[in-house]
Design a protein around this motif. Sequence first.
Motif, short mmCIF file in Angstrom:
data_model
loop_
_atom_site.label_atom_id
_atom_site.label_comp_id
_atom_site.label_asym_id
_atom_site.label_seq_id
_atom_site.Cartn_x
_atom_site.Cartn_y
_atom_site.Cartn_z
N GLY A 7 34.43 35.82 39.79
CA GLY A 7 34.75 35.53 38.30
C GLY A 7 34.86 34.57 38.01
O GLY A 7 36.02 34.21 38.70
N PRO A 8 34.30 34.62 36.58
CA PRO A 8 35.49 33.03 35.90
C PRO A 8 36.79 33.72 35.78
O PRO A 8 37.65 32.31 35.22
N PHE A 9 37.79 34.67 35.47
CA PHE A 9 38.90 34.80 35.15
C PHE A 9 39.46 35.29 36.38
O PHE A 9 40.79 35.00 37.18
N ASP A 10 38.47 34.90 37.99
CA ASP A 10 39.30 35.67 39.17
C ASP A 10 39.84 33.92 40.61
O ASP A 10 39.83 34.31 41.18
N ASN A 11 40.64 33.13 40.07
CA ASN A 11 41.25 31.62 40.29
C ASN A 11 42.36 31.57 39.38
O ASN A 11 42.41 31.81 38.02
N ASP A 12 43.37 30.68 40.11
CA ASP A 12 44.22 30.42 39.73
C ASP A 12 44.50 29.38 38.72
O ASP A 12 45.18 29.60 37.31
N GLU A 68 33.89 42.26 27.52
CA GLU A 68 34.52 41.70 28.73
C GLU A 68 34.81 42.95 29.77
O GLU A 68 35.42 43.36 29.41
N PRO A 69 34.21 42.72 30.63
CA PRO A 69 33.57 43.35 32.31
C PRO A 69 35.39 43.20 32.55
O PRO A 69 36.04 43.87 33.21
N ASP A 70 35.90 42.19 33.17
CA ASP A 70 36.92 41.72 33.53
C ASP A 70 38.15 42.29 32.41
O ASP A 70 38.39 41.72 30.89
N VAL A 71 39.19 43.31 32.98
CA VAL A 71 39.96 43.63 32.60
C VAL A 71 41.18 42.98 31.69
O VAL A 71 41.37 43.28 30.93
N ASN A 72 41.36 42.36 32.63
CA ASN A 72 42.56 41.03 31.54
C ASN A 72 42.07 40.79 30.63
O ASN A 72 42.92 40.22 29.85
N ALA A 73 41.00 39.45 30.89
CA ALA A 73 40.22 39.18 30.39
C ALA A 73 40.07 39.98 29.09
O ALA A 73 40.22 39.66 27.94
N ALA A 74 39.57 41.39 28.52
CA ALA A 74 39.68 41.43 27.82
C ALA A 74 41.12 41.70 27.14
O ALA A 74 40.85 42.74 26.07
#
Length: 135
Positions: A7-12, A68-74
């Motif tokens: 995912g686009p939010f799943d990296n450092d 937004e499906p990504d919890v942290n990004a939401a």
Amino acid sequence: MGAWDMGPFDNDGALDALGHLGDVEDLPGGLASTMREILAEEDYVDAPELSAAVAVACLIGARLVGSEPDVNAARWLERHPFAVTAPLRDLAHATLDRAARPDDNELYDLWEESGALTEWLDRLAPYRQALATRS
């Protein structure tokens, strides 16, 4: 140990950018600056820098869609309101276009080498579609 997933939010790079941008006074300016840096780069772009810009572009796409499906990004979007202007949308669209350009950036090459390029591009597709849709 670093973060790295599809995912686009799943990296450092993405997580670092979100952390930094959460503290800026001018959020739209910070978002734009992150994307302009990689768009202005004429040479090959390294994965961490492009990952940060891709995450920013996806935040803008998610803001347009309203989910937004990504919890942290939401959660990040909920805590950091901003309006999506046409110039911000255009920068985000150009950023995702650059990420999908072969032989131009390390992020694309890493996904291609791993055999997961199509899946990674599919993960970006909803954001690209949101950014391409004009209201």
